[in-house]
Enzyme design. Structure first.
Site, PDB file in Angstrom:
ATOM      1  CD  GLU A 145      -9.668   5.879  10.709  1.00 24.79           C
ATOM      2  OE1 GLU A 145      -8.850   6.037  11.633  1.00 24.79           O
ATOM      3  OE2 GLU A 145      -9.433   5.170   9.714  1.00 24.79           O
ATOM      4  CD  GLU A 152      -9.602   3.179   4.567  1.00 24.38           C
ATOM      5  OE1 GLU A 152      -8.993   2.505   5.423  1.00 24.38           O
ATOM      6  OE2 GLU A 152      -9.689   4.415   4.611  1.00 24.38           O
TER       7      GLU A 152
HETATM    8  O1  G3I Z   1       7.251   6.188   5.490  1.00 29.35           O
HETATM    9  C1  G3I Z   1       7.821   5.545   6.637  1.00 29.35           C
HETATM   10  C2  G3I Z   1       9.207   5.099   6.345  1.00 29.35           C
HETATM   11  O2  G3I Z   1       9.999   6.229   6.101  1.00 29.35           O
HETATM   12  C3  G3I Z   1       9.717   4.289   7.535  1.00 29.35           C
HETATM   13  O3  G3I Z   1      10.976   3.781   7.239  1.00 29.35           O
HETATM   14  C4  G3I Z   1       8.794   3.134   7.858  1.00 29.35           C
HETATM   15  C5  G3I Z   1       9.220   2.361   9.086  1.00 29.35           C
HETATM   16  O4  G3I Z   1       8.150   1.667   9.671  1.00 29.35           O
HETATM   17  O5  G3I Z   1       7.520   3.652   8.091  1.00 29.35           O
HETATM   18  C6  G3I Z   1       6.977   4.346   6.984  1.00 29.35           C
HETATM   19  O6  G3I Z   1       5.731   4.829   7.343  1.00 29.35           O
HETATM   20  C7  G3I Z   1       4.689   3.881   7.402  1.00 29.35           C
HETATM   21  C8  G3I Z   1       3.613   4.354   6.444  1.00 29.35           C
HETATM   22  O7  G3I Z   1       2.489   3.542   6.573  1.00 29.35           O
HETATM   23  C9  G3I Z   1       4.054   4.339   4.982  1.00 29.35           C
HETATM   24  O8  G3I Z   1       4.342   3.043   4.583  1.00 29.35           O
HETATM   25  C10 G3I Z   1       4.197   3.828   8.820  1.00 29.35           C
HETATM   26  O9  G3I Z   1       5.141   3.241   9.658  1.00 29.35           O
HETATM   27  C11 G3I Z   1       2.912   3.030   8.871  1.00 29.35           C
HETATM   28  O10 G3I Z   1       2.350   3.140  10.169  1.00 29.35           O
HETATM   29  C12 G3I Z   1       1.916   3.578   7.855  1.00 29.35           C
HETATM   30  O11 G3I Z   1       0.779   2.774   7.920  1.00 29.35           O
HETATM   31  C13 G3I Z   1      -0.347   3.279   7.216  1.00 29.35           C
HETATM   32  C14 G3I Z   1      -1.475   3.501   8.205  1.00 29.35           C
HETATM   33  O12 G3I Z   1      -2.635   3.905   7.507  1.00 29.35           O
HETATM   34  C15 G3I Z   1      -1.122   4.561   9.221  1.00 29.35           C
HETATM   35  O13 G3I Z   1      -2.191   4.860  10.015  1.00 29.35           O
HETATM   36  C16 G3I Z   1      -0.755   2.242   6.183  1.00 29.35           C
HETATM   37  O14 G3I Z   1       0.249   2.163   5.173  1.00 29.35           O
HETATM   38  C17 G3I Z   1      -2.096   2.631   5.556  1.00 29.35           C
HETATM   39  O15 G3I Z   1      -2.563   1.560   4.789  1.00 29.35           O
HETATM   40  C18 G3I Z   1      -3.092   2.900   6.661  1.00 29.35           C
HETATM   41  O16 G3I Z   1      -4.311   3.304   6.052  1.00 29.35           O
HETATM   42  C19 G3I Z   1      -5.383   3.597   6.961  1.00 29.35           C
HETATM   43  C20 G3I Z   1      -6.262   4.613   6.270  1.00 29.35           C
HETATM   44  O17 G3I Z   1      -5.506   5.733   5.887  1.00 29.35           O
HETATM   45  C21 G3I Z   1      -7.416   5.037   7.172  1.00 29.35           C
HETATM   46  N1  G3I Z   1      -8.162   3.887   7.628  1.00 29.35           N
HETATM   47  C22 G3I Z   1      -7.378   2.827   8.240  1.00 29.35           C
HETATM   48  C23 G3I Z   1      -6.262   2.389   7.304  1.00 29.35           C
HETATM   49  C24 G3I Z   1      -5.508   1.239   7.879  1.00 29.35           C
HETATM   50  O18 G3I Z   1      -4.839   1.642   9.047  1.00 29.35           O
END
Ligand code: G3I
Length: 372
Positions: free
Chosen positions: A157, A262
Site C-alpha cells: 500500500e 485479499e
Molecule cells: O490485537 C488487538 C487486541 O489486543 C485489542 O483488544 C483489539 C481491540 O480492538 O484490537 C486488536 O487489534 C486489532 C487487530 O486487527 C487484530 O485483531 C486491531 O484493532 C484491528 O484494527 C486490526 O485490524 C486488521 C487491519 O488489517 C489493520 O489494518 C485486520 O484484522 C486485518 O484483516 C487487516 O488486514 C489488512 C491487510 O493487512 C492489508 N490490506 C488491507 C487489509 C484490511 O484492512
C-alpha cells in the site's frame, strides 16, 4: 460457464436460507484447492488462534480447502518487531511450521507498510536510522524464514489513489528509493522467495498507472520483483469485471505474475457512498447500515454467488497469469469486514458461513469446474 451457473441455480430452486443449512452435501468430494489445482493456489488469511491450532473447526476447513496461507496480522511490523532490538517470532514460527506440515504455499505479509507499524518507527526522521531499521527488519525476518516463506509482500500500500506515492514515514525519510531498497534487501536475504508489491484498488485506472510505474522503475533498475498482489476487497458491483481484467492484463504485460491477495466481497452498504465526505459518527448506530444482523436474505446470497462465479470465471480464463487467489479470512464470522468501516456489523463476504458451512458462493465457484 453461464450455463453451469444456471444449472447450479436451478439445482437450488426454492431453497430458503434455513433450508440450505440442512442440506447434506457430499463435502468430502469437493475442495477448492483440488478444483483449481491446475489453475492457481487457493489461499486464506489466518489469525493467531488458527495458527496456534486453537480453532479446530477452522483448521479442519483450512486443511481441506486451501493450499496457501497468509498471516492476517502476525507478521506485521508492530507484532513481529515491536522494539528496535526486539523481535517476537513465536506466532510467525508456528505459522511457517503450519505451512510446512501441511505442504502449503506460505506468504509473508508484510515487510514494509505504513500501517500497524511499531511506534518507534513513526518517529524516525533521519536517513541513517531509517536505513539501519529497514535493513535490520527485512534481513532478520527474511533470512529467518528462508526456504519456509515462499513469497513476501515486500511493500504494501505505497500508493495514493491518484497513483502518486503515499507520504508514509518511509517516503518522508528516504524518498521513493525506499521501495527499491526494500526489494533489494529481500532479494539479498532469500534469492528464491517471490517478491511482490501488494495494494488495494489496483483496478482503478489512476492507481493502476501508479503500480505499473512502480514495477517498471524497479525493473529498469534491475531489481527483482516477481509479482503484483491485487487485494480483492471488492463489492457486489464494483470494480467491474472489465477493470479487473484490464488490470490483470496490465500487470501481466510487465512480465510479472498477478496474485489476488485479499479477496472478500462486502454485501453491506458503504457509508462513504451514501454520505460523501461527511461521515457522521451517529451512522454507526443506524440499523440501515447493518441491514442483515441475523441472516443474509437468500436473494443477496445469490447475488454474492453470481459475483463470485463471475470473478472466478475471469480468474480461470487468465490462470496462466495468476499464481494465487487468497481469501481474506476463513469464514464470515472472522472477517475484518464485520468491523470496517463501521464496527460491529454483520457482514457475509466469504465462501463459508459462521458455522463453517459452504455458501451458495462456494457452489457457484465449483460449478465452473466441470468435474465437480
Ligand atoms: O490485537 C488487538 C487486541 O489486543 C485489542 O483488544 C483489539 C481491540 O480492538 O484490537 C486488536 O487489534 C486489532 C487487530 O486487527 C487484530 O485483531 C486491531 O484493532 C484491528 O484494527 C486490526 O485490524 C486488521 C487491519 O488489517 C489493520 O489494518 C485486520 O484484522 C486485518 O484483516 C487487516 O488486514 C489488512 C491487510 O493487512 C492489508 N490490506 C488491507 C487489509 C484490511 O484492512
Amino acid at each position: 460457464m453461464v450455463v453451469t451457473f444456471l444449472v447450479f441455480l436451478l439445482s437450488l430452486g426454492g431453497c430458503t436460507e434455513n433450508k440450505t443449512d440442512d442440506i447434506k452435501k457430499p463435502e468430502q468430494a469437493r475442495s477448492l484447492k483440488r478444483a483449481f489445482a491446475d489453475d492457481f493456489y487457493v489461499g486464506a488469511a489466518i489469525n493467531a488462534r488458527l495458527i496456534s491450532e486453537e480453532d479446530s473447526l477452522a483448521l479442519q476447513l483450512l486443511r481441506k480447502e486451501f493450499n496457501s496461507i497468509s498471516p492476517e496480522n502476525d507478521m506485521k511490523w508492530e507484532n513481529i518487531h515491536p522494539a528496535p532490538d526486539s523481535f517476537y517470532f513465536d506466532i510467525a514460527d508456528r505459522y511457517a511450521a503450519l505451512a510446512e506440515d501441511n505442504n502449503m504455499f506460505a506468504l509473508g505479509h508484510t515487510l514494509v507498510w505504513h500501517s500497524q507499524l511499531a511506534d518507534y518507527m513513526n518517529t524516525v526522521s533521519d536517513t541513517a536510522t531509517m536505513n539501519v531499521y529497514l535493513e535490520n527488519h527485512i534481513s532478520t525476518i527474511v533470512q529467518r524464514y528462508k526456504g519456509k516463506i515462499d513469497a513476501w509482500d515486500v511493500v504494501n500500500e505505497a500508493l495514493n489513489e491518484d497513483g502518486t506515492l503515499r507520504e508514509s514515514v518511509f517516503f518522508k525519510v528516504l524518498g521513493e528509493k525506499y521501495i527499491a531498497k526494500a526489494f533489494k534487501l529481500a532479494a539479498q536475504s532469500d534469492s528464491d522467495a517471490k517478491l511482490l508489491y501488494n495494494d488495494y484498488n489496483l483496478c482503478v485506472p489512476e492507481k493502476r498507472g501508479g503500480a505499473v510505474r512502480l514495477v517498471k522503475t524497479l525493473q529498469n533498475e534491475g531489481i527483482k520483483i516477481d509479482g503484483v498482489g491485487m487485494q480483492g476487497h471488492w463489492g457486489l458491483k464494483e470494480p467491474s469485471l472489465a477493470e479487473i481484467e484490464n488490470s490483470i492484463l496490465a500487470y501481466s504485460d510487465l512480465g510479472v505474475k498477478v496474485s489476488i491477495t485479499e479477496l472478500d466481497i462486502t454485501v453491506l452498504p458503504n457509508p462513504w457512498d451514501l454520505e460523501g465526505a461527511e461521515v457522521s459518527q451517529n451512522f454507526e448506530n443506524e440499523d440501515r447500515m447493518n441491514p442483515y444482523p441475523d441472516v443474509l436474505p437468500y436473494s443477496v446470497q445469490l447475488q454474492l454467488a453470481q459475483r463470485y462465479h463471475d470473478i472466478f470465471q475471469l480468474f480461470v480464463k487468465h490462470s496462466d497469469k495468476i499464481d494465487r487467489v487468497t481469501f481474506w479470512g476463513i469464514n464470515d464470522g472472522n472477517s475484518w469486514l464485520n468491523n470496517w468501516p463501521i464496527r460491529g456489523r454483520t457482514n457475509y463476504p466469504l465462501l463459508f458461513d459462521r458455522k463453517f458451512h459452504p455458501k451458495e458462493a462456494y457452489d457457484s465457484i465449483l460449478s465452473l469446474i466441470s468435474e465437480n
